[in-house]
Design an enzyme around this catalytic site. Structure first.
Site, PDB file in Angstrom:
ATOM      1  N   CYS A 120       0.809  -1.230   0.000  1.00 13.44           N
ATOM      2  CA  CYS A 120       0.000   0.000   0.000  1.00 13.44           C
ATOM      3  C   CYS A 120       0.839   1.275   0.000  1.00 13.44           C
ATOM      4  CB  CYS A 120      -0.957   0.002   1.183  1.00 13.44           C
ATOM      5  SG  CYS A 120      -2.226  -1.262   1.002  1.00 13.44           S
ATOM      6  N   HIS A 266      -3.830   7.195   1.596  1.00 16.39           N
ATOM      7  CA  HIS A 266      -4.104   5.851   1.086  1.00 16.39           C
ATOM      8  C   HIS A 266      -5.513   5.437   1.515  1.00 16.39           C
ATOM      9  CE1 HIS A 266      -3.893   1.669   0.258  1.00 16.39           C
ATOM     10  NE2 HIS A 266      -3.841   1.302   1.527  1.00 16.39           N
ATOM     11  N   ASN A 296     -10.168  -0.752  -1.285  1.00 15.54           N
ATOM     12  CA  ASN A 296      -8.718  -0.583  -1.216  1.00 15.54           C
ATOM     13  C   ASN A 296      -8.089  -1.203  -2.470  1.00 15.54           C
ATOM     14  OD1 ASN A 296      -5.990  -0.670  -0.636  1.00 15.54           O
ATOM     15  ND2 ASN A 296      -6.216  -1.522   1.415  1.00 15.54           N
TER      16      ASN A 296
HETATM   17  N1  ACO Z   1     -18.905  -8.623   8.041  1.00 16.69           N
HETATM   18  C1  ACO Z   1     -19.495  -8.787   9.229  1.00 16.69           C
HETATM   19  N2  ACO Z   1     -18.823  -8.993  10.383  1.00 16.69           N
HETATM   20  C2  ACO Z   1     -17.474  -9.028  10.293  1.00 16.69           C
HETATM   21  C3  ACO Z   1     -16.783  -8.858   9.083  1.00 16.69           C
HETATM   22  C4  ACO Z   1     -17.562  -8.670   7.925  1.00 16.69           C
HETATM   23  N3  ACO Z   1     -17.010  -8.477   6.698  1.00 16.69           N
HETATM   24  N4  ACO Z   1     -15.473  -8.949   9.332  1.00 16.69           N
HETATM   25  C5  ACO Z   1     -15.308  -9.154  10.646  1.00 16.69           C
HETATM   26  N5  ACO Z   1     -16.539  -9.198  11.230  1.00 16.69           N
HETATM   27  C6  ACO Z   1     -16.851  -9.396  12.640  1.00 16.69           C
HETATM   28  C7  ACO Z   1     -15.735 -10.076  13.412  1.00 16.69           C
HETATM   29  O1  ACO Z   1     -15.850 -11.474  13.296  1.00 16.69           O
HETATM   30  C8  ACO Z   1     -15.987  -9.552  14.808  1.00 16.69           C
HETATM   31  O2  ACO Z   1     -17.053 -10.299  15.364  1.00 16.69           O
HETATM   32  P1  ACO Z   1     -17.058 -10.650  16.950  1.00 16.69           P
HETATM   33  O3  ACO Z   1     -17.086  -9.316  17.649  1.00 16.69           O
HETATM   34  O4  ACO Z   1     -18.277 -11.469  17.111  1.00 16.69           O
HETATM   35  O5  ACO Z   1     -15.771 -11.386  17.204  1.00 16.69           O
HETATM   36  C9  ACO Z   1     -16.504  -8.137  14.593  1.00 16.69           C
HETATM   37  O6  ACO Z   1     -16.993  -8.112  13.244  1.00 16.69           O
HETATM   38  C10 ACO Z   1     -15.461  -7.084  14.777  1.00 16.69           C
HETATM   39  O7  ACO Z   1     -14.294  -7.477  14.025  1.00 16.69           O
HETATM   40  P2  ACO Z   1     -12.982  -6.616  14.007  1.00 16.69           P
HETATM   41  O8  ACO Z   1     -11.993  -7.285  13.113  1.00 16.69           O
HETATM   42  O9  ACO Z   1     -12.577  -6.312  15.399  1.00 16.69           O
HETATM   43  O10 ACO Z   1     -13.546  -5.278  13.321  1.00 16.69           O
HETATM   44  P3  ACO Z   1     -12.844  -3.898  13.107  1.00 16.69           P
HETATM   45  O11 ACO Z   1     -13.706  -2.824  13.608  1.00 16.69           O
HETATM   46  O12 ACO Z   1     -11.403  -3.933  13.537  1.00 16.69           O
HETATM   47  O13 ACO Z   1     -12.854  -3.757  11.513  1.00 16.69           O
HETATM   48  C11 ACO Z   1     -11.371  -3.990   9.655  1.00 16.69           C
HETATM   49  C12 ACO Z   1     -12.190  -4.706  10.715  1.00 16.69           C
HETATM   50  C13 ACO Z   1     -12.322  -3.226   8.749  1.00 16.69           C
HETATM   51  C14 ACO Z   1     -10.631  -5.032   8.856  1.00 16.69           C
HETATM   52  C15 ACO Z   1     -10.354  -3.017  10.317  1.00 16.69           C
HETATM   53  O14 ACO Z   1      -9.705  -3.665  11.359  1.00 16.69           O
HETATM   54  C16 ACO Z   1      -9.335  -2.432   9.368  1.00 16.69           C
HETATM   55  O15 ACO Z   1      -9.657  -1.701   8.467  1.00 16.69           O
HETATM   56  N6  ACO Z   1      -8.035  -2.713   9.583  1.00 16.69           N
HETATM   57  C17 ACO Z   1      -6.948  -2.071   8.821  1.00 16.69           C
HETATM   58  C18 ACO Z   1      -6.922  -2.433   7.362  1.00 16.69           C
HETATM   59  C19 ACO Z   1      -5.690  -1.784   6.733  1.00 16.69           C
HETATM   60  O16 ACO Z   1      -5.386  -0.632   6.963  1.00 16.69           O
HETATM   61  N7  ACO Z   1      -4.922  -2.512   5.946  1.00 16.69           N
HETATM   62  C20 ACO Z   1      -3.663  -1.928   5.473  1.00 16.69           C
HETATM   63  C21 ACO Z   1      -3.651  -1.695   4.080  1.00 16.69           C
HETATM   64  S1  ACO Z   1      -3.881  -3.124   3.106  1.00 16.69           S
HETATM   65  C22 ACO Z   1      -2.337  -3.558   2.410  1.00 16.69           C
HETATM   66  O17 ACO Z   1      -1.310  -3.066   2.759  1.00 16.69           O
HETATM   67  C23 ACO Z   1      -2.340  -4.634   1.411  1.00 16.69           C
END
Ligand code: ACO
Length: 339
Positions: A120, A266, A296
């Site tokens: 990224c 980004h 993304n």
């Molecule tokens: N739909 C529904 N529920 C979901 C989904 C989904 N797609 N994905 C996860 N959940 C659930 C989980 O199972 C969890 O359930 P639980 O509470 O019963 O255990 C709940 O939702 C919360 O999950 P979290 O992973 O804690 O959710 P969070 O608020 O952290 O959001 C996300 C997840 C969107 C992935 C976030 O953490 C994020 O954006 N992280 C950073 C991504 C990023 O910046 N990547 C870097 C760039 S990519 C690259 O370099 C290639």
């Protein structure tokens, strides 16, 4: 008298272009194959839809179209390009890298062409390399391209839903060349990496460590063949590191947070960008986001966003424009350009 070629003081982005495939995949389309919902995806990431390629189109095909637009926007032709740098984590084939295929598609045979692999943050890494070539006279017009086809490399299963819903396909490109004005162009750029967190966001195989096993035994049930991410860990680091490196860039040129006219971050998660902007006191009218429509697109997000923001007339002469990224590696960085 010795004939000394005058080197440009600064490089600048001379033109930008982008390409996304026609097929739009809405959140509701994903909720028919995964346990997810439009509401969850919008609330946690800001994404409403993304674009997926049709069968047979790879990241080099998207790159070609974005590149042609960027070259035209710079008022140039492919013959004016003397260096091609591209980045992707979804190359058409394992090797050679996409630079070979993009070079061939654009008819740029014979010039220097290579791939950068910083996920990224790739666009900023490429911009830094292009800047060095232009300012040292190694190249005059550098074509810089980020392109991704994620839709064929993500797992459509519940254990990967936190990854799958985030990613889309697309390409963005710019031409970097000598700035026509010494006071405008790229003012500063900082780049960082921390390999200790490499496995927090990665795809293990197939690759040299895992290929023999994957080739023999791999089934779609084996998670090592799909991208894995510790979402919360990545999220926290992204917010902190992007804020830090933007402040570092401002300090390097003696500017303050209020001097940033347009922040182009980004596009990994709208909430990350909102928290970064809040920490810097940057209001919505001084930030651009398009993750809502594209998800993304990794190496492509910043050049796509830049091309759109320029086309929308939101960047004016003399504006201080800030680019910042964070991603797998971990890698991160920020750049400031006087437009
Ligand atoms: N739909 C529904 N529920 C979901 C989904 C989904 N797609 N994905 C996860 N959940 C659930 C989980 O199972 C969890 O359930 P639980 O509470 O019963 O255990 C709940 O939702 C919360 O999950 P979290 O992973 O804690 O959710 P969070 O608020 O952290 O959001 C996300 C997840 C969107 C992935 C976030 O953490 C994020 O954006 N992280 C950073 C991504 C990023 O910046 N990547 C870097 C760039 S990519 C690259 O370099 C290639």
């Amino acid at each position: 008298m010795e004939n000394v070629m005058e080197l440009p003081k600064r490089s600048h982005i001379l033109g930008a272009g982008f390409e996304v495939p026609r097929t739009v995949v809405r959140n509701d389309d994903l909720s028919s194959v995964l346990s997810t919902s439009d509401e969850w995806i919008i609330q946690r990431s800001g994404i409403r839809e993304r674009h997926y390629v049709d069968d047979g189109n790879g990241s080099s095909a998207l790159a070609e179209r974005a590149a042609r637009q960027a070259i035209a926007a710079a008022g140039l032709t492919p013959a004016d390009i003397d260096l091609l740098i591209c980045a992707t984590l979804s190359s058409d084939i394992d090797f050679p890298g996409n630079s070979s295929f993009i070079q061939q598609r654009l008819g740029l045979g014979g010039i220097l062409a290579f791939d950068v692999r910083n996920q990224c943050s790739s666009f900023l890494y490429m911009l830094s390399v292009a800047d060095q070539y232009v300012r040292t006279g190694g190249a005059r017009h550098v074509l810089v391209i980020g392109s991704e086809v994620h839709s064929t490399g993500i797992e459509y299963a519940d254990r990967s839903r936190h990854v799958t819903v985030l990613f889309g396909d697309g390409a963005g490109a710019v031409v970097v060349g000598p700035s026509p004005d010494d006071n405008r162009g790229l003012l500063t750029i900082n780049l960082h990496s921390e390999g200790a967190h490499a496995q927090k966001l990665c795809l293990l195989g197939p690759a040299s460590l895992s290929k023999p096993r994957l080739a023999l035994d791999w089934t779609p049930d084996d998670i090592s063949g799909w991208p894995q991410m510790d979402g919360r860990f990545v999220f926290r680091h992204a917010v902190t590191r992007m804020g830090e490196c933007i402040e570092e860039a401002l300090a390097a040129i003696g500017a303050g947070k209020d001097d940033i006219r347009m922040l182009l971050p980004h596009q990994a998660n709208l909430r990350i960008n909102q928290l970064v902007a809040m920490g810097l006191g940057i209001s919505d009218d001084r930030m651009a986001n398009n993750i809502e429509r594209y998800g993304n697109t990794t190496a492509a997000t910043i050049p796509i966003l830049l091309a759109e923001t320029l086309a929308a007339g939101r960047i004016h002469d003399n504006d201080l424009v800030c680019l910042s990224a964070f991603g797998s590696g971990f890698t991160w960085g920020a750049a400031l350009l006087r437009w």
